[in-house]
Structures are given as C-alpha cells and as structure tokens.
Design an enzyme around this catalytic site. Structure first.
Site, PDB file in Angstrom:
ATOM      1  N   ASP A  65      42.094  21.132  79.476  1.00 35.87           N
ATOM      2  CA  ASP A  65      40.905  22.013  79.327  1.00 35.87           C
ATOM      3  C   ASP A  65      39.686  20.939  78.784  1.00 35.87           C
ATOM      4  OD1 ASP A  65      38.925  24.028  78.692  1.00 35.87           O
ATOM      5  OD2 ASP A  65      39.864  24.904  77.180  1.00 35.87           O
ATOM      6  N   ASP A 107      36.550  23.196  84.734  1.00 35.68           N
ATOM      7  CA  ASP A 107      36.830  22.646  83.678  1.00 35.68           C
ATOM      8  C   ASP A 107      38.300  22.782  83.005  1.00 35.68           C
ATOM      9  OD1 ASP A 107      36.393  25.135  82.733  1.00 35.68           O
ATOM     10  OD2 ASP A 107      35.179  24.518  80.904  1.00 35.68           O
ATOM     11  N   GLU A 108      39.246  23.523  83.654  1.00 37.52           N
ATOM     12  CA  GLU A 108      40.467  23.618  83.319  1.00 37.52           C
ATOM     13  C   GLU A 108      41.555  23.893  84.264  1.00 37.52           C
ATOM     14  OE1 GLU A 108      41.577  27.204  81.044  1.00 37.52           O
ATOM     15  OE2 GLU A 108      39.383  28.160  81.430  1.00 37.52           O
TER      16      GLU A 108
END
Length: 362
Positions: free
Chosen positions: A16, A110-111
């Site tokens: 993350d 983003d993860e």
C-alpha cells in the site's frame, strides 16, 4: 495415488503506497514538502481525493468535502489531480511486483495483493521480499510504500496498516487468530460504519465477540457476509489472489445508521457514492455508459433502476444527475430506505472522460 502432501502455507503481501497522490505531488513540487496537501477541488462542492500525512494530522481524509477539510486545516493547500502521472507511477510499481510473482491482484493504483508462496526469485522469506520490493519502489519512484505480510488476504491487508507510513508488519499463522480476537470490529477491513453500528447493537465490539457468535447467527443478521465474518474472526480467509481481473463494473454503496424517507436527503447521499466511483474511473482511465441505482428498504427488499446512454459519462455532475433521476423514479419510497448504491457498467477506455471534476454542480 492422490498427492497427500500438505499444502504450503500461503505467503501473501499487501503493498500500500503511503498517501499516494499527495506524495507524488510533494515529490514533484518541492514547495509542497512538509506541508498539508489535499489533492482535489477547493470549491464549495469539491471533494478530497487524497491527503498528505501533514494534512491527516488535522483530521483531513480522502472523500471528505473540501469545505470541511479547509475548516479543519485553514492552511491546507489544494492541488489539482494529475491522473495520467499517477497511472504512470503505478505502472512502474507493478513492473517491480512482476519481478517477483505473476500473481498480482491490483486493488487500485496504489495498492495490490501479491502471492509470493512460490516466487520468481526463489526467496523463502516473504518479509524479505516485501523489504526488497519497498526498497525498489523507493529507488525507482522516490515514494514510500508500506506492506503487510500474512497467510491470507484479510490479515495481510490489516498488517499493512500497522506500521504506516514507510513500514511493514507480519501476522503469522501462530498469532493470526489472537490478533483478530483483540481487534475492534470497527477497524476490520470491509466493516463500514453502519455494519459496525449494527454489530455494536448485537453486542459485538471485538473479534473475540464476533468469534463467539455462531455461523447461523451471523448469516441471519449479516446475510452473505455472515460466513466471511465467521471465517475472519478465526483468522481464516481462503480467498485467492486473482491476477488480471477484468472489471465489468464499478460501484459504491452506503448503509445508513438511520433510514431515509425524504427524496432530497436521499439524492444528497448519492454525491459521495458517485465521487468515489468517479475517482476510481478517472484514476484507471475509463468510464461507463450504464448507471444503476440500488435502493434497499428497511425490510431488506430492494429494487434497482438503470439507464444506458449513447456516450461514456464525462464527469461526476453528469453521473449524479442521471443517478438522481433514477432515484426520483422510485419515489415515493414504499418503505424507509436503509441503503443506496450506485454502479456504472459498460466500461471502456475513453478519451471522452474529461479531466477529473471534483467540483460538483448539481
């Protein structure tokens, strides 16, 4: 004869990025470093898409109305999103993931989940893989990432929050069940405010309280989510890491602590749902042509209303307008409304999707 050798314990990493959009802006503009930054629109109808850690210290969070964020942090600096840049950085990060495993399940820019049980580097220790990946992300992009390592997706996701920012944590099979037992259910990934409030009314405050309930009890009160809650309360989550999932729709929904009977109030609740959907679409470079509104009543009966247009939706305002019209077609509500949902489908990449419009006009 069948192979009776024990299956290896899975090694799942949840990576993350830390305050991703805001961190990219601070990386590219040195004047923003160390300052409270919100990516999003500053106008009256604006919404915060991301907040730097300096802004979070003042209570600023993503999906928060910009006026609320500015009130909490008067010195907050608003920056217009640059989704093409964020997508380019995300591609760099995923290229790093692919050096270690083909089993990559992106959740957003983003993860992502990575299954490194069997990995391309033949590295036996998942924590060392996570360290290497985070180091490469820093070297290539200049950005910090946090990671959680565990034997299933739920615990890997929970672990990635334990040492943020720029840290990692591991939850082993030996301590997984105990970790869940001591955790407040309102902190469980997948348990929203309304579900947490319902659990509170049922006397469920911690993972241990959840574990004490039978499968039948949880299925009765939480429907299809009941078996999932039963499993994770015991540290069990058998969901596989699913690479290259083709997304067919994007949706968001919210269950209200108090039922809604007024149309105007119900319409206002569509706005944050659409904002969440549109952030995801813009971030991933696609839009849709069909919008569906789901209405669930207090007796758990539900209806849906859909509309398909000839073009890709071009912004939040257009999507909110269409969703509101669909909702109005279901009014007067036959019972108080406990949940609203919005979904767009018929997805496709489109240049017709305009620059991200966080300033809503309804």
């Amino acid at each position: 004869m069948p192979d009776e050798s024990p299956r290896p314990i899975r090694k799942i990493i949840h990576v993350d990025m830390d305050a991703f959009y805001a961190s990219v802006e601070q990386r590219d503009n040195p004047e923003l470093r160390g300052k409270p930054v919100a990516v999003g629109g500053a106008a009256a109808r604006g919404v915060v898409a991301a907040a730097s850690y300096e802004a979070r210290e003042f209570g600023v969070r993503s999906a928060m109305p910009s006026v609320t964020a500015a009130r909490k942090c008067p010195q907050l600096i608003f920056v217009k999103p640059r989704f093409e840049t964020y997508r380019a950085v995300s591609r760099q990060i995923r290229e790093i993931f692919a050096e270690y495993t083909p089993l990559i399940e992106p959740l957003s820019l983003d993860e992502a989940y990575l299954d490194v049980t069997e990995n391309l580097r033949d590295m036996p220790v998942a924590t060392e893989i996570a360290l290497e990946i985070r180091g490469k992300i820093k070297a290539v992009t200049g950005l910090n990432a946090s990671a959680g390592i565990s034997y299933n997706k739920f615990l890997a996701k929970m672990a990635s929050d334990l040492n943020k920012p720029n840290g990692q944590a591991v939850i082993t099979p030996k301590n997984g069940a105990a970790f869940v037992e001591g955790l407040a259910v309102k902190k469980f990934h997948g348990v929203g405010p309304a579900t947490a409030e319902k659990m509170h009314r049922l006397g469920i405050e911690t993972g241990a309280d959840l574990k004490a309930k039978s499968l039948e009890f949880l299925a009765q009160h939480f429907g299809k989510s009941g078996p999932y809650f039963y499993g994770i309360s015991r540290g069990i989550d058998n969901r596989q890491v699913q690479p290259d999932r083709e997304r067919k729709s994007v949706g968001a929904e919210d269950t209200f602590i108090e039922d809604i009977v007024e149309l105007d109030l119900a319409k206002s609740e569509l706005v944050p749902l659409v904002a969440k959907i549109w952030r995801h679409c813009e971030a991933n470079g696609y839009s849709g042509k069909t919008v569906t509104v789901k209405v669930k009543y207090s007796d758990f009966q539900q209806i849906t209303r859909s509309r398909t247009v000839s073009h890709f939706f071009g912004g939040e305002a257009e999507l909110v307008e269409n969703a509101a019209q669909l909702l109005a077609s279901a009014f007067p509500f036959r019972k108080p409304v406990r949940l609203l949902g919005v979904t767009i489908s018929n997805l496709g990449e489109t240049s017709a999707a305009h620059e991200h419009q966080l300033d809503l006009a309804i």
